[in-house]
Motif scaffolding. Structure first.
Motif, PDB file in Angstrom:
ATOM      1  N   CYS A  26       0.766  -1.372   0.063  1.00  0.00           N
ATOM      2  CA  CYS A  26       0.021  -0.168  -0.217  1.00  0.00           C
ATOM      3  C   CYS A  26       1.013   1.256  -0.080  1.00  0.00           C
ATOM      4  CB  CYS A  26      -0.911  -0.019   1.150  1.00  0.00           C
ATOM      5  SG  CYS A  26      -1.803   1.514   1.644  1.00  0.00           S
ATOM      6  N   HIS A  28       0.404   4.309   0.930  1.00  0.00           N
ATOM      7  CA  HIS A  28       0.107   4.910   2.319  1.00  0.00           C
ATOM      8  C   HIS A  28       1.102   4.273   3.615  1.00  0.00           C
ATOM      9  CE1 HIS A  28      -1.736   7.711   4.810  1.00  0.00           C
ATOM     10  NE2 HIS A  28      -2.424   6.934   5.478  1.00  0.00           N
ATOM     11  N   ASN A  29       0.199   3.099   3.828  1.00  0.00           N
ATOM     12  CA  ASN A  29       0.614   2.016   4.710  1.00  0.00           C
ATOM     13  C   ASN A  29       0.988   2.887   6.238  1.00  0.00           C
ATOM     14  OD1 ASN A  29       1.140  -0.625   5.105  1.00  0.00           O
ATOM     15  ND2 ASN A  29       3.496  -0.601   4.879  1.00  0.00           N
ATOM     16  N   ARG A  30       0.176   3.611   6.425  1.00  0.00           N
ATOM     17  CA  ARG A  30       0.263   4.413   7.818  1.00  0.00           C
ATOM     18  C   ARG A  30      -0.900   4.253   8.605  1.00  0.00           C
ATOM     19  NH1 ARG A  30       1.845   9.423   5.220  1.00  0.00           N
ATOM     20  NH2 ARG A  30       0.288  10.398   6.327  1.00  0.00           N
ATOM     21  N   CYS A  31      -2.071   3.737   8.085  1.00  0.00           N
ATOM     22  CA  CYS A  31      -3.355   3.877   9.012  1.00  0.00           C
ATOM     23  C   CYS A  31      -2.820   3.093  10.248  1.00  0.00           C
ATOM     24  CB  CYS A  31      -4.479   3.123   8.297  1.00  0.00           C
ATOM     25  SG  CYS A  31      -4.796   4.028   6.868  1.00  0.00           S
ATOM     26  N   PHE A  33      -4.221   1.390  12.280  1.00  0.00           N
ATOM     27  CA  PHE A  33      -4.908  -0.040  12.920  1.00  0.00           C
ATOM     28  C   PHE A  33      -4.495  -1.035  11.871  1.00  0.00           C
ATOM     29  CE2 PHE A  33      -7.749   2.363  10.056  1.00  0.00           C
ATOM     30  CZ  PHE A  33      -7.951   1.656   9.017  1.00  0.00           C
ATOM     31  N   CYS A  34      -3.884  -0.763  10.807  1.00  0.00           N
ATOM     32  CA  CYS A  34      -3.672  -1.610   9.568  1.00  0.00           C
ATOM     33  C   CYS A  34      -2.346  -2.580   9.814  1.00  0.00           C
ATOM     34  CB  CYS A  34      -3.728  -0.823   8.330  1.00  0.00           C
ATOM     35  SG  CYS A  34      -3.470  -1.866   6.901  1.00  0.00           S
ATOM     36  N   MET A  36      -2.087  -4.985   7.225  1.00  0.00           N
ATOM     37  CA  MET A  36      -2.397  -5.728   5.811  1.00  0.00           C
ATOM     38  C   MET A  36      -1.179  -5.995   5.014  1.00  0.00           C
ATOM     39  SD  MET A  36      -5.967  -3.878   4.883  1.00  0.00           S
ATOM     40  CE  MET A  36      -6.200  -4.603   3.312  1.00  0.00           C
ATOM     41  N   TYR A  37      -0.075  -4.929   4.959  1.00  0.00           N
ATOM     42  CA  TYR A  37       0.689  -5.089   3.866  1.00  0.00           C
ATOM     43  C   TYR A  37       2.151  -4.779   4.654  1.00  0.00           C
ATOM     44  CZ  TYR A  37      -2.752  -4.933   0.532  1.00  0.00           C
ATOM     45  OH  TYR A  37      -4.012  -5.103  -0.253  1.00  0.00           O
ATOM     46  N   ARG A 103      -7.509   4.332  -2.997  1.00  0.00           N
ATOM     47  CA  ARG A 103      -7.522   5.521  -1.701  1.00  0.00           C
ATOM     48  C   ARG A 103      -8.294   6.783  -2.393  1.00  0.00           C
ATOM     49  NH1 ARG A 103      -5.066   6.133   2.800  1.00  0.00           N
ATOM     50  NH2 ARG A 103      -4.267   8.372   2.085  1.00  0.00           N
ATOM     51  N   GLU A 131     -13.726   4.471   5.213  1.00  0.00           N
ATOM     52  CA  GLU A 131     -13.771   4.164   7.006  1.00  0.00           C
ATOM     53  C   GLU A 131     -14.943   4.733   7.544  1.00  0.00           C
ATOM     54  OE1 GLU A 131     -12.263   1.803   6.473  1.00  0.00           O
ATOM     55  OE2 GLU A 131     -10.034   1.835   5.981  1.00  0.00           O
ATOM     56  N   LYS A 143      -5.750   8.286   8.359  1.00  0.00           N
ATOM     57  CA  LYS A 143      -6.219   7.957   7.177  1.00  0.00           C
ATOM     58  C   LYS A 143      -5.467   8.904   5.870  1.00  0.00           C
ATOM     59  CE  LYS A 143      -8.321   5.116   5.828  1.00  0.00           C
ATOM     60  NZ  LYS A 143      -7.792   3.788   5.265  1.00  0.00           N
TER      61      LYS A 143
HETATM   62  S1  SF4 Z   1      -6.173   0.775   5.667  1.00  0.00           S
HETATM   63 FE1  SF4 Z   1      -5.798   0.690   3.448  1.00  0.00          FE
HETATM   64  S2  SF4 Z   1      -4.705   2.797   3.101  1.00  0.00           S
HETATM   65 FE2  SF4 Z   1      -4.632   2.377   5.078  1.00  0.00          FE
HETATM   66  S3  SF4 Z   1      -2.448   1.611   5.501  1.00  0.00           S
HETATM   67 FE3  SF4 Z   1      -4.012  -0.338   5.100  1.00  0.00          FE
HETATM   68  S4  SF4 Z   1      -4.044  -0.715   3.295  1.00  0.00           S
HETATM   69 FE4  SF4 Z   1      -3.273   1.186   3.194  1.00  0.00          FE
END
Ligand code: SF4
Length: 292
Positions: A26, A28-31, A33-34, A36-37, A103, A131, A143
């Motif tokens: 991603c 952005h990769n800064r949220c 709570f995330c 994922m990547y 995004r 969100e 976000k």
């Molecule tokens: S929630 Fe979506 S935009 Fe935010 S870091 Fe995770 S993958 Fe990236």
């Protein structure tokens, strides 16, 4: 086929698609709570994409749906996306429809004519991790956009002929903010025409910034039943035609249905949950979750 992006993510409604890796990670990769990547964002080589499309065309020539993988494939340069969509059109007799994650900031970086070009070439819809419509939650979770940005960019998508679906993350504002978050998000999404609104519930996993926020006291998670009440209030107030896709594994009460036609059924299911579910049992269940 090239698949080396760790866990593979797709929206729940994208169950009948063939994934095509056009990017990893991603951008952005800064949220907060995330999780994922794990790796930095990286665009796939166009040669690799062309090779993968040839394979898909050879083995599943009548595929109806392709999903471009990566956390936010729409952020790719326009030429990468045009190349991919043109290759799909030229190689596949079925002329499949195409979807991807995006995004809000990716939409903002594309011009109106670029968005329209992607729609003309077969990009049918994008799934957006918007969100919430509650700005303090969007800011706190990093976000990178506001409710006003969501509204403006979704209206641009509509103008360009690109359909979209939106996420709604219950509990994103933290304890005591469920009602205001529901009100703000319902007010925002009511101005828009999302195909699906995908309901998820905030779950903090070790290793995320949010986990640290909770340990330090910077963030206090909402109660489980507050999250259910947030969804109930959102469904009650939402004033647009859409499908609520709420059967995600992390939701305490899983509901699916059209609004407004099935609103009363959704509310009845949520009321049942509010009356019968036990807060402590739900907390224990969520604490045992290892992944969404
Ligand atoms: S929630 Fe979506 S935009 Fe935010 S870091 Fe995770 S993958 Fe990236």
């Amino acid at each position: 086929m090239h698949y080396d992006d760790g866990a593979f993510w797709r929206p729940l409604f994208e169950g009948d698609m063939i994934p095509l890796q056009v990017a990893k990670g991603c951008s952005h990769n800064r949220c907060r709570f995330c999780d994922m990547y794990k790796q930095p964002f990286e665009a796939s080589d166009l040669e690799d994409i062309a090779g993968d499309i040839k394979e898909i065309a050879a083995y599943v020539p009548m595929a109806q749906r392709i999903f471009l993988t990566g956390g936010n494939a729409l952020c790719l340069p326009q030429e990468n996306l045009v190349f991919t969509l043109e290759q799909l059109r030229e190689s596949m007799p079925s002329k499949p429809s195409v979807g991807c994650f995006a995004r809000i900031t990716d939409v903002a970086r594309k011009s109106d004519s670029q968005l329209a070009q992607l729609a003309e070439l077969g990009l049918e819809n994008v799934s957006i991790g918007s969100e919430s419509g509650y700005d303090p939650a969007l800011v706190m979770q990093d976000k990178g956009f506001t409710a006003a940005d969501i509204e403006r960019e979704c209206l641009r998508l509509e103008k360009a002929g690109l359909a979209y679906s939106l996420f709604f993350l219950l509990g994103m504002g933290g304890k005591g903010k469920g009602a205001v978050s529901a009100d703000k998000t319902a007010a925002l999404y009511s101005k828009l025409r999302p195909e699906y609104i995908m309901i998820h519930t905030m779950t903090a996993f070790p290793g995320t910034k949010l986990w640290g926020d909770i340990q330090s006291g910077r963030f206090q998670p909402a109660d489980e039943l507050e999250n259910v009440a947030e969804l109930r209030r959102f469904v009650e107030k939402l004033d647009t035609e859409t499908f609520i896709l709420g059967n995600h594994i992390g939701n305490a009460v899983r509901v699916n249905g059209y609004v407004p036609d099935q609103r009363e059924d959704l509310l009845a299911a949520l009321d049942w949950g509010l009356e019968h579910l036990d807060e402590e049992q739900l907390r224990t269940w969520r604490a045992g979750m290892r992944s969404i």
